[in-house]
Scaffold this active site. Structure first.
Site: not given
Length: 380
Positions: A214-215
């Site tokens: 999710n970065k």
């Protein structure tokens, strides 16, 4: 307000389908590099892509050296050990953070101490840090920072650059220096963010990054330690099970950790890093669109601090109160637009509820009001 915001988000992403909070995109050479790794059969913890990823990340951030790990939590664990954190020590951090920050402290058998954040950065407050130290600590004859009440060593402080917004690094560094405690940056969320032109994660003794799915860019799972040549060499040794170089013998000279990033993940990271600046441009364009749309509304858009470049990993707003926050979360999620609240404060979690803490008024204010909005990089 919620319905209008949902329409704005759907129009921006040009879809009536489900909109996630932050999804990865792979528009570059990801398949090529990963396929090359598979074809080579060198997919595990050594390989050319690991070396290349470390070299390229050090160059991008301006760090002397970078050491890849299996995730951001392991990077922070080893960084704290290299900063000298030992069993029974205290490590000051912020209560408004993801739980991994505190878990890494606990892995060292140390205890987190929670002090407040700044409202404008959401990161550890230099003023709150100084206040807590003045009220609770002193330097002993050897210059070691200790609590006056029970003589505990205060070894380090860990600011986290929340949602990619740099914390007050000048202020925090000055306080850490005055009190002789190590500054270890949790820059898991701030890859590509700059404080006065310098990359986050390079101001303290060590800094850490995360490449979770999710970065802003991902290796699937992965992390990185940013450090000097000397500390990075120690980090590489510890994360490689403390194995001494030898042609064929297995010789380990201390307790080590199998925290190495696989070559397969590093290949993905190399391709993602090639596109990072383009990702940041798109995310900053989205942030500007949110800011313009929300101007004059009841939702306060959280902007990058002065003299900083934020990667705007997650765009966020401050609602007027908890009731408005809950209504926004319920309405958006029911209509297929993912939003999320900020984390519960760490001192509200069962395993950290008895830890020492200062006055936490800003953290408590933000806990009840902050909502993250969809922040994915547009795929086209």
């Amino acid at each position: 307000m919620s319905d209008q915001l949902i329409r704005f988000i759907r129009d921006y992403y040009a879809t009536n389908e489900f909109i996630p909070l932050h999804a990865p995109v792979f528009p570059g050479r990801e398949k090529e590099y990963v396929a090359d790794t598979i074809e080579s059969t060198v997919v595990s913890s050594v390989g050319k892509y690991v070396d290349r990823f470390e070299h390229n990340m050090a160059a991008y951030t301006g760090s002397q050296r970078a050491v890849a790990t299996v995730n951001g939590t392991t990077a922070l664990h080893i960084s704290l050990k290299l900063a000298g954190v030992e069993r029974g020590d205290l490590v000051i951090t912020q209560p408004l953070t993801f739980v991994a920050t505190c878990n890494a402290i606990a892995y060292c058998n140390a205890e987190p101490v929670f002090v407040d954040v700044d409202r404008n950065t959401l990161g550890l407050s230099a003023t709150a840090l100084e206040t807590w130290l003045e009220e609770n600590a002193s330097l002993d004859a050897d210059g070691v920072c200790r609590t006056r009440a029970d003589n505990k060593v205060i070894r380090a402080c860990v600011p986290m650059h929340t949602f990619g917004h740099p914390a007050d690094l000048d202020g925090l560094g000055a306080v850490a220096n005055r009190w002789n405690i190590a500054l270890v940056e949790d820059a898991a969320e701030s890859l590509g963010s700059l404080y006065k032109g310098r990359h986050t994660g390079t101001f303290g003794a060590l800094g850490t990054l995360s490449f979770n799915g999710n970065k802003i860019m991902t290796t699937g799972g992965g992390g990185m330690i940013l450090a000097s040549e000397e500390l990075a060499a120690r980090a590489k040794h510890l994360t490689t099970t403390a194995k001494k170089p030898h042609d064929f013998e297995y010789i380990h000279d201390e307790v080590g950790y199998n925290y190495r990033m696989p070559n397969l993940n590093a290949a993905l990271g190399c391709a993602q890093l090639e596109q990072l600046e383009a990702f940041i441009d798109k995310k900053r364009a989205l942030a500007a669109a949110y800011e313009e749309y929300l101007s004059g509304t009841a939702l306060e858009f959280i902007k990058e601090p002065e003299n900083c470049r934020s990667n705007y990993w997650l765009n966020a707003v401050i609602c007027e109160d908890k009731a408005d926050r809950d209504e926004l979360l319920e309405t958006t999620n029911k209509q297929g637009v993912m939003t999320r609240p900020i984390w519960a404060l760490m001192n509200h979690l069962s395993m950290y509820k008895n830890c020492r803490k200062g006055e936490l008024s800003y953290a408590e204010f933000l806990e009840e009001r902050v909502v993250n909005l969809p922040s994915s990089v547009l795929p086209k």
